[in-house]
Write a protein that holds these residues in place. Structure first.
Motif, PDB file in Angstrom:
ATOM      1  N   ASP A   1      66.702  50.636 -85.029  1.00  0.00           N
ATOM      2  CA  ASP A   1      65.629  49.952 -84.300  1.00  0.00           C
ATOM      3  C   ASP A   1      65.483  50.495 -82.878  1.00  0.00           C
ATOM      4  O   ASP A   1      64.378  50.566 -82.336  1.00  0.00           O
ATOM      5  CB  ASP A   1      65.910  48.447 -84.244  1.00  0.00           C
ATOM      6  CG  ASP A   1      65.706  47.767 -85.585  1.00  0.00           C
ATOM      7  OD1 ASP A   1      66.212  46.651 -85.767  1.00  0.00           O
ATOM      8  OD2 ASP A   1      65.034  48.363 -86.459  1.00  0.00           O
ATOM      9  N   SER A   2      66.594  50.886 -82.284  1.00  0.00           N
ATOM     10  CA  SER A   2      66.583  51.329 -80.889  1.00  0.00           C
ATOM     11  C   SER A   2      65.848  52.648 -80.675  1.00  0.00           C
ATOM     12  O   SER A   2      65.505  52.986 -79.532  1.00  0.00           O
ATOM     13  CB  SER A   2      68.018  51.455 -80.377  1.00  0.00           C
ATOM     14  OG  SER A   2      68.735  52.392 -81.158  1.00  0.00           O
ATOM     15  N   VAL A   3      65.612  53.397 -81.751  1.00  0.00           N
ATOM     16  CA  VAL A   3      64.955  54.704 -81.588  1.00  0.00           C
ATOM     17  C   VAL A   3      63.594  54.779 -82.275  1.00  0.00           C
ATOM     18  O   VAL A   3      62.890  55.785 -82.143  1.00  0.00           O
ATOM     19  CB  VAL A   3      65.853  55.852 -82.096  1.00  0.00           C
ATOM     20  CG1 VAL A   3      67.228  55.788 -81.450  1.00  0.00           C
ATOM     21  CG2 VAL A   3      65.966  55.861 -83.610  1.00  0.00           C
TER      22      VAL A   3
ATOM     23  N   LYS B   1      66.094  57.702 -72.953  1.00  0.00           N
ATOM     24  CA  LYS B   1      66.575  56.702 -72.015  1.00  0.00           C
ATOM     25  C   LYS B   1      68.056  56.977 -71.721  1.00  0.00           C
ATOM     26  O   LYS B   1      68.755  57.570 -72.551  1.00  0.00           O
ATOM     27  CB  LYS B   1      66.441  55.305 -72.630  1.00  0.00           C
ATOM     28  CG  LYS B   1      65.044  54.938 -73.072  1.00  0.00           C
ATOM     29  CD  LYS B   1      65.040  53.589 -73.767  1.00  0.00           C
ATOM     30  CE  LYS B   1      63.648  53.204 -74.235  1.00  0.00           C
ATOM     31  NZ  LYS B   1      63.646  51.881 -74.931  1.00  0.00           N
TER      32      LYS B   1
ATOM     33  N   GLU C   1      70.463  55.104 -72.049  1.00  0.00           N
ATOM     34  CA  GLU C   1      71.282  54.528 -73.114  1.00  0.00           C
ATOM     35  C   GLU C   1      71.316  55.387 -74.375  1.00  0.00           C
ATOM     36  O   GLU C   1      72.056  55.085 -75.307  1.00  0.00           O
ATOM     37  CB  GLU C   1      70.817  53.104 -73.462  1.00  0.00           C
ATOM     38  CG  GLU C   1      69.352  52.967 -73.730  1.00  0.00           C
ATOM     39  CD  GLU C   1      68.589  52.486 -72.499  1.00  0.00           C
ATOM     40  OE1 GLU C   1      68.840  53.009 -71.385  1.00  0.00           O
ATOM     41  OE2 GLU C   1      67.723  51.597 -72.670  1.00  0.00           O
ATOM     42  N   ASP C   2      70.530  56.444 -74.423  1.00  0.00           N
ATOM     43  CA  ASP C   2      70.609  57.402 -75.535  1.00  0.00           C
ATOM     44  C   ASP C   2      71.730  58.415 -75.330  1.00  0.00           C
ATOM     45  O   ASP C   2      72.015  59.221 -76.226  1.00  0.00           O
ATOM     46  CB  ASP C   2      69.289  58.163 -75.693  1.00  0.00           C
ATOM     47  CG  ASP C   2      68.134  57.265 -76.105  1.00  0.00           C
ATOM     48  OD1 ASP C   2      67.036  57.437 -75.560  1.00  0.00           O
ATOM     49  OD2 ASP C   2      68.350  56.405 -76.982  1.00  0.00           O
TER      50      ASP C   2
END
Length: 120
Positions: A61-63, A86, A88-89
């Motif tokens: 979901d985050s990507v 980002k 966080e990646d």
């Protein structure tokens, strides 16, 4: 021997893009699902995206909406296009593939990992 070799990691500013590649080589008869996972410092390895040989994809979901996984079956290669990166990646990204070798052994393989660092 079967190998997965990744390339394309590096340092990029937030909002930038990178493209990772992972090529399989050696005694490859066929490849099933190929994918990318990542592991940030102090965290568990997590799924980023997978793509079956038939083209079905799955994303964390985050990507979703930022990363795209593709593959060239003729070249035994999988790609990960990463946009709008980002901080966080930031993680080590690992290639993963389920491969059948010429002896018809079915096994999961991992690449050595490539570092992706996103600065804010």
């Amino acid at each position: 021997q079967v190998q997965l070799v990744e390339s394309g990691g590096g340092l990029v500013q937030a909002g930038g893009s990178l493209r990772l590649s992972c090529a399989g080589s050696g005694s490859i008869y066929s490849i099933g699902t190929m994918g990318w996972y990542r592991q940030a410092p102090g965290k568990q390895r997590e799924l980023v995206a997978t793509r079956t040989s038939g083209g079905s994809t799955n994303y964390a979901d985050s990507v979703k909406g930022r990363f795209t996984i593709s593959r060239d079956n003729a070249k035994n290669t999988v790609y990960l296009q990463m946009n709008s990166l980002k901080p966080e990646d930031t993680a080590v990204y690992y290639c993963n593939a389920y491969i059948v070798d010429f002896r018809h052994n079915w096994r999961e393989h991992w690449g050595q990992g490539t570092q992706v660092t996103v600065s804010s």
